[in-house]
Design a protein around this motif. Structure first.
Motif, PDB file in Angstrom:
ATOM      1  N   GLY A  86      14.655  11.944   8.020  1.00  0.00           N
ATOM      2  CA  GLY A  86      14.885  11.189   7.050  1.00  0.00           C
ATOM      3  C   GLY A  86      14.022  11.659   5.630  1.00  0.00           C
ATOM      4  N   ASN A  87      14.176  10.640   4.628  1.00  0.00           N
ATOM      5  CA  ASN A  87      13.256  10.788   3.477  1.00  0.00           C
ATOM      6  C   ASN A  87      11.931  10.380   3.634  1.00  0.00           C
ATOM      7  N   VAL A  88      11.001  11.078   3.329  1.00  0.00           N
ATOM      8  CA  VAL A  88       9.698  10.724   3.505  1.00  0.00           C
ATOM      9  C   VAL A  88       9.473   9.290   2.859  1.00  0.00           C
ATOM     10  N   ALA A  89       9.563   9.260   1.404  1.00  0.00           N
ATOM     11  CA  ALA A  89       9.308   8.161   0.654  1.00  0.00           C
ATOM     12  C   ALA A  89      10.318   7.043   0.740  1.00  0.00           C
ATOM     13  N   ALA A  90      11.385   7.071   1.116  1.00  0.00           N
ATOM     14  CA  ALA A  90      12.409   6.027   1.713  1.00  0.00           C
ATOM     15  C   ALA A  90      11.870   5.638   3.103  1.00  0.00           C
ATOM     16  N   SER A  91      11.636   6.389   3.845  1.00  0.00           N
ATOM     17  CA  SER A  91      10.628   5.838   5.161  1.00  0.00           C
ATOM     18  C   SER A  91       9.367   4.849   4.863  1.00  0.00           C
ATOM     19  N   ILE A  92       8.583   5.280   3.938  1.00  0.00           N
ATOM     20  CA  ILE A  92       7.494   4.685   3.599  1.00  0.00           C
ATOM     21  C   ILE A  92       7.837   3.390   2.957  1.00  0.00           C
ATOM     22  N   LEU A  93       8.517   3.253   1.971  1.00  0.00           N
ATOM     23  CA  LEU A  93       9.255   2.013   1.316  1.00  0.00           C
ATOM     24  C   LEU A  93       9.932   1.064   2.291  1.00  0.00           C
ATOM     25  N   GLN A  94      10.543   1.608   3.368  1.00  0.00           N
ATOM     26  CA  GLN A  94      11.201   0.627   4.208  1.00  0.00           C
ATOM     27  C   GLN A  94      10.184   0.053   5.212  1.00  0.00           C
ATOM     28  N   THR A  95       9.249   1.014   5.572  1.00  0.00           N
ATOM     29  CA  THR A  95       8.183   0.517   6.609  1.00  0.00           C
ATOM     30  C   THR A  95       7.176  -0.656   5.878  1.00  0.00           C
ATOM     31  N   VAL A  96       7.002  -0.702   4.565  1.00  0.00           N
ATOM     32  CA  VAL A  96       6.523  -1.747   4.109  1.00  0.00           C
ATOM     33  C   VAL A  96       7.299  -3.073   4.241  1.00  0.00           C
ATOM     34  N   GLN A  97       8.603  -2.838   4.100  1.00  0.00           N
ATOM     35  CA  GLN A  97       9.172  -4.271   4.289  1.00  0.00           C
ATOM     36  C   GLN A  97       9.147  -4.322   5.760  1.00  0.00           C
ATOM     37  N   ASP A  98       9.424  -3.477   6.813  1.00  0.00           N
ATOM     38  CA  ASP A  98       9.792  -3.947   8.203  1.00  0.00           C
ATOM     39  C   ASP A  98       8.516  -4.436   8.771  1.00  0.00           C
ATOM     40  N   GLU A  99       7.181  -4.049   8.238  1.00  0.00           N
ATOM     41  CA  GLU A  99       6.032  -4.287   8.788  1.00  0.00           C
ATOM     42  C   GLU A  99       5.317  -5.367   8.019  1.00  0.00           C
ATOM     43  N   CYS A 100       6.021  -5.977   7.029  1.00  0.00           N
ATOM     44  CA  CYS A 100       5.306  -7.045   6.172  1.00  0.00           C
ATOM     45  C   CYS A 100       4.041  -6.818   5.460  1.00  0.00           C
ATOM     46  N   CYS A 101       3.967  -5.382   4.962  1.00  0.00           N
ATOM     47  CA  CYS A 101       2.652  -4.923   4.542  1.00  0.00           C
ATOM     48  C   CYS A 101       2.418  -5.405   2.882  1.00  0.00           C
ATOM     49  N   ASP A 102       1.348  -5.778   2.747  1.00  0.00           N
ATOM     50  CA  ASP A 102       1.144  -6.202   1.251  1.00  0.00           C
ATOM     51  C   ASP A 102       0.388  -5.152   0.369  1.00  0.00           C
ATOM     52  N   GLY A 103       0.343  -4.062   0.822  1.00  0.00           N
ATOM     53  CA  GLY A 103      -0.134  -2.719  -0.009  1.00  0.00           C
ATOM     54  C   GLY A 103       0.005  -1.619   0.749  1.00  0.00           C
ATOM     55  N   VAL A 104      -0.122  -0.332   0.105  1.00  0.00           N
ATOM     56  CA  VAL A 104       0.184   1.191   0.505  1.00  0.00           C
ATOM     57  C   VAL A 104      -1.161   1.940   0.084  1.00  0.00           C
ATOM     58  N   VAL A 105      -1.936   2.524   0.830  1.00  0.00           N
ATOM     59  CA  VAL A 105      -2.910   3.629   0.351  1.00  0.00           C
ATOM     60  C   VAL A 105      -2.389   4.825   1.119  1.00  0.00           C
TER      61      VAL A 105
END
Length: 138
Positions: A86-105
């Protein structure tokens, strides 16, 4: 204060610095990390397949194993995710939602402006499209 931080890593020096930075943040907040690697970009193709597992998955596991070793003994709650394809950026953005993250580093690959335009900067795409705060480490 950030309590659940996603840290995408790819084995580059910038991604290791991002992981160290995120460790400091969660140690202050008492939070947790989600460490992920995406083993196949949108243009990459597996170069070797053996018994159903591609070389990309093997490399991804090595990166996550290195992250696990780096975090050993720090007392940080951490989840490790290996994303295949898959698309790396899209995977990161989806994981933010799936894992209930409140920030990305995440680390910056240090591409120049023109190279970033033609190849697409993952950090830039995440920064522009994330619904949570994003910290980019050089």
């Amino acid at each position: 204060m950030l309590h659940r931080i996603l840290v995408p890593i790819d084995g580059t020096e910038c991604s290791w610095r991002a992981l160290e930075y995120a460790c400091g943040l969660v140690q202050l907040s008492g939070g947790s990390l989600v460490v992920m690697t995406v083993t196949k970009g949108q243009h990459a193709e597996p170069v070797l397949a053996a018994e159903g597992e591609s070389l990309f998955a093997h490399i991804g596991n090595e990166v996550l194993d290195s992250a696990n070793a780096m975090l050993a003994g720090k007392g940080i709650d951490c989840t490790y995710l290996l994303e295949n394809g898959g698309n790396v950026a899209a995977s990161i953005l989806q994981t933010v939602q799936d894992e209930c993250c409140d920030g990305v580093v995440l680390g910056s690959r240090g591409m120049g402006v023109l190279e970033g335009i033609f190849r697409g900067s993952v950090s830039q795409l995440v920064l522009e499209n994330a619904t949570v705060p994003v910290t980019i480490i050089k």
